[in-house]
Design a protein around this motif. Sequence first.
Motif, short mmCIF file in Angstrom:
data_model
loop_
_atom_site.label_atom_id
_atom_site.label_comp_id
_atom_site.label_asym_id
_atom_site.label_seq_id
_atom_site.Cartn_x
_atom_site.Cartn_y
_atom_site.Cartn_z
N TYR A 140 68.13 24.99 -62.53
CA TYR A 140 66.92 24.38 -63.09
C TYR A 140 65.74 24.72 -62.20
O TYR A 140 65.57 24.14 -61.13
CB TYR A 140 67.08 22.86 -63.18
CG TYR A 140 68.23 22.45 -64.06
CD1 TYR A 140 68.07 22.36 -65.44
CD2 TYR A 140 69.47 22.14 -63.51
CE1 TYR A 140 69.13 21.98 -66.25
CE2 TYR A 140 70.53 21.77 -64.32
CZ TYR A 140 70.35 21.69 -65.68
OH TYR A 140 71.40 21.32 -66.48
N ASP A 141 64.92 25.64 -62.63
CA ASP A 141 63.71 25.96 -61.88
C ASP A 141 62.71 24.83 -62.05
O ASP A 141 62.70 24.13 -63.06
CB ASP A 141 63.11 27.27 -62.37
CG ASP A 141 63.95 28.48 -61.98
OD1 ASP A 141 64.55 28.44 -60.90
OD2 ASP A 141 64.00 29.45 -62.75
N GLY A 142 61.87 24.65 -61.05
CA GLY A 142 60.82 23.66 -61.15
C GLY A 142 61.17 22.32 -60.53
O GLY A 142 60.30 21.48 -60.36
N ASN A 143 62.43 22.08 -60.21
CA ASN A 143 62.78 20.83 -59.54
C ASN A 143 62.50 20.97 -58.05
O ASN A 143 62.57 22.06 -57.49
CB ASN A 143 64.27 20.49 -59.73
CG ASN A 143 64.55 20.06 -61.16
OD1 ASN A 143 63.65 19.64 -61.87
ND2 ASN A 143 65.80 20.17 -61.56
N SER A 144 62.19 19.87 -57.43
CA SER A 144 61.91 19.87 -56.00
C SER A 144 62.79 18.85 -55.30
O SER A 144 63.06 17.78 -55.85
CB SER A 144 60.45 19.53 -55.72
OG SER A 144 59.60 20.51 -56.28
N SER A 145 63.19 19.17 -54.12
CA SER A 145 63.96 18.25 -53.30
C SER A 145 62.99 17.33 -52.58
O SER A 145 61.97 17.78 -52.06
CB SER A 145 64.79 19.05 -52.29
OG SER A 145 65.42 18.19 -51.39
N CYS A 146 63.27 16.04 -52.55
CA CYS A 146 62.42 15.07 -51.87
C CYS A 146 63.27 14.28 -50.88
O CYS A 146 64.45 14.03 -51.13
CB CYS A 146 61.80 14.10 -52.87
SG CYS A 146 60.81 14.91 -54.13
N LYS A 147 62.65 13.88 -49.78
CA LYS A 147 63.38 13.15 -48.76
C LYS A 147 62.43 12.23 -48.00
O LYS A 147 61.30 12.63 -47.69
CB LYS A 147 64.02 14.13 -47.77
CG LYS A 147 64.91 13.47 -46.74
CD LYS A 147 65.37 14.42 -45.63
CE LYS A 147 66.07 15.63 -46.14
NZ LYS A 147 66.66 16.44 -45.07
N LEU A 148 62.87 11.02 -47.71
CA LEU A 148 62.15 10.11 -46.82
C LEU A 148 62.93 10.02 -45.52
O LEU A 148 64.13 9.74 -45.54
CB LEU A 148 62.06 8.71 -47.44
CG LEU A 148 61.02 8.49 -48.51
CD1 LEU A 148 61.25 7.15 -49.19
CD2 LEU A 148 59.63 8.55 -47.91
N THR A 149 62.26 10.24 -44.40
CA THR A 149 62.90 10.12 -43.09
C THR A 149 61.92 9.53 -42.09
O THR A 149 60.73 9.41 -42.37
CB THR A 149 63.36 11.51 -42.55
OG1 THR A 149 62.20 12.34 -42.39
CG2 THR A 149 64.36 12.18 -43.46
N GLY A 150 62.45 9.18 -40.93
CA GLY A 150 61.63 8.75 -39.81
C GLY A 150 60.64 7.66 -40.15
O GLY A 150 60.95 6.67 -40.80
#
Length: 158
Positions: A140-150
Amino acid sequence: MSIAIRPAVAGDGPILIAMVRELAVHHGFEESFVARPEDYERFLADPDALNGALIAEWNGEPAGCATWQRAYQTFLGRETLYLEDISVLPAFRRRGIATALLKAVARLAVERRAAAVGWLMMGWNSEARGLYEKLGATIYDGNSSCKLTGEALERLAR
């Protein structure tokens, strides 16, 4: 020459660390790699762990690994497996090890009656993309990985 895939067990933490560290280096995330063998040993020794790992051996020598976790897809209403990482050490690449690991994860998902296996792929990794497409994966093009840290994670949790 033969490939054998086995579940990772307690005592395999150092093997997994070496392989996942190599993946972090390959992807340019070496500075973010902070895991220690004992971190892996905790989940490997936990019979109720929601995650697991497989180790690929080439003629008895550790050559690659796949780490996964149980997930739930709300749109499907069923459990899925999320493939966190798949790593093959450089000396063992292009021998069918990644394919063997993906097949083993697929068998595990089918045995568990999971609806799907999902994972993220680095957009620049055309070699991985080619393999995944060849094996029948939908990308699936167009999806982005997201992450909350620190600090951002801490701030949002307040």
